[in-house]
Scaffold this motif. Sequence first.
Motif, short mmCIF file in Angstrom:
data_model
loop_
_atom_site.label_atom_id
_atom_site.label_comp_id
_atom_site.label_asym_id
_atom_site.label_seq_id
_atom_site.Cartn_x
_atom_site.Cartn_y
_atom_site.Cartn_z
N HIS A 359 0.85 -1.18 0.00
CA HIS A 359 0.00 0.00 0.00
C HIS A 359 0.89 1.23 0.00
N HIS A 360 0.47 2.24 -0.75
CA HIS A 360 1.12 3.54 -0.74
C HIS A 360 0.15 4.55 -0.15
N GLY A 361 0.71 5.67 0.30
CA GLY A 361 -0.14 6.72 0.84
C GLY A 361 0.42 8.09 0.53
N LYS A 362 -0.50 9.05 0.35
CA LYS A 362 -0.11 10.45 0.16
C LYS A 362 -1.11 11.34 0.89
N GLU A 384 8.24 9.24 4.11
CA GLU A 384 8.82 10.52 3.69
C GLU A 384 7.83 11.64 3.99
N HIS A 385 8.33 12.90 4.17
CA HIS A 385 7.39 13.97 4.54
C HIS A 385 7.61 15.29 3.81
N SER A 389 7.63 11.95 -4.68
CA SER A 389 6.66 11.30 -5.58
C SER A 389 7.14 9.97 -6.16
N GLY A 390 8.26 9.44 -5.66
CA GLY A 390 8.81 8.25 -6.30
C GLY A 390 8.84 7.02 -5.42
N ILE A 391 7.84 6.82 -4.56
CA ILE A 391 7.84 5.69 -3.63
C ILE A 391 7.94 4.35 -4.37
N SER A 392 7.13 4.17 -5.39
CA SER A 392 7.12 2.91 -6.14
C SER A 392 8.47 2.63 -6.78
N SER A 393 9.03 3.65 -7.43
CA SER A 393 10.33 3.49 -8.10
C SER A 393 11.43 3.21 -7.09
N LEU A 394 11.42 3.91 -5.97
CA LEU A 394 12.44 3.70 -4.94
C LEU A 394 12.35 2.30 -4.37
#
Length: 408
Positions: A359-362, A384-385, A389-394
């Motif tokens: 799961h990702h969140g923003k 991260e705060h 915008s690159g959670i998936s890539s990271l």
Amino acid sequence: MLLCKPLTLVHLKKYFRYSVLPIIITLIVLAFSTKNEGSKTVKLFHTVSDTASIEATEPILEKKYPIEITQKVSNKLDSLLQRINKRHDFHGSVLVAKNGKIVYNNHIGFADFRKKEPLNKTSLFQLASVSKQFTAAAIMMLYERNQIKLTDTVNSYFPDFPYEGVTIKNLLNHTAGLPKYFWVAEHKWKKEKAPTNSEMMRLFASSNVQRFFKPGRNFDYSNTGYLVLASIVEKVAGVSFSAFLEKNIFEPLEMNQSFVYNPENKNINKNHLFGYRLYKGWKHLKINNTVNDAVVGDKNVYTTSEDLFKWVLGLNNGKLISEESLNLMYTNGETIYKRKIPYGFGFRIDPKDTNIVYHHGKWNGFSTGLTQFLDENLVVIVLEHTSYSGISSLTKKVKKIVGENLNV
């Protein structure tokens, strides 16, 4: 008048042992510490090995691979974080675990940009939509206690709820077709104070906003559904959602830093972070509160990367719910037409590989990700705060580095 006795060899030995020697040792330690803290990077960047002796007091987290096994991975992930910190304004934490043991645990960047305070292991991130899995687990606990059924409708608990036929299972896997509460709050709420869950439930009953489709027909990712689920938890348990998670999840798993945010609570933990956005490419502006900040269930769990890892361990090891319930959380849902959807209960399921649950969140500057590669027993946590915008890539880059450099 003071009388001084002659110094003998015995006196000199005692003096050196108890007075001079400790000073010499202290000076050596300070010199070594200063040498290792000479650069700016050290102040912003702390590896798991730096805090291993402190963390050893935490039983769940003492399971770490020896440094000789993880050193190559750590070096490469350190370099990766340094690059994205400089190039992509990443200010956050990364934790990686394999086979239930921590491989890497690090953080880089600032917690407070005005004070130039660095992030550390106690920094508390807003999980945003990663919070949904806690809501789903709370529902499954009530289900296992025979206090609710997944086939129960919302109207069983809230008779005035205007969208009939919506089951708890519809809410869990986003097939309820409910309108977006963000829009309802922004257009129908007339008070200055942000509405709570109970106030939003009453607002739905009076706002006359149409739903998108009848329950079960389609998949439509819905924050509203998890607001309603948290409201059901409160109604059935007779306590606030925050109190339920504290007693049933945070305390049993020793997630001692974690809490559910309440904007009216003035005693906020000092390590509680704020979200930021980058302005003109260099200045970090703190993001203000919104009318949607008081609702819980879809967001608003705050935690550290280590506490979040405790959550994963506890959830997967049967400390909270049964294996049967866990399988439901990790299994694709479906519509009434038997069409599979890429979501279980509180977790997304990778359409190409059902062994990847995540799961990702923003929300308000926070970007978060929790990914489990179940077939590899690998967990990657990214918090991260500053609106990264690159959670998936990271996550993919981290997984690749671990796969190529960790031989366990």
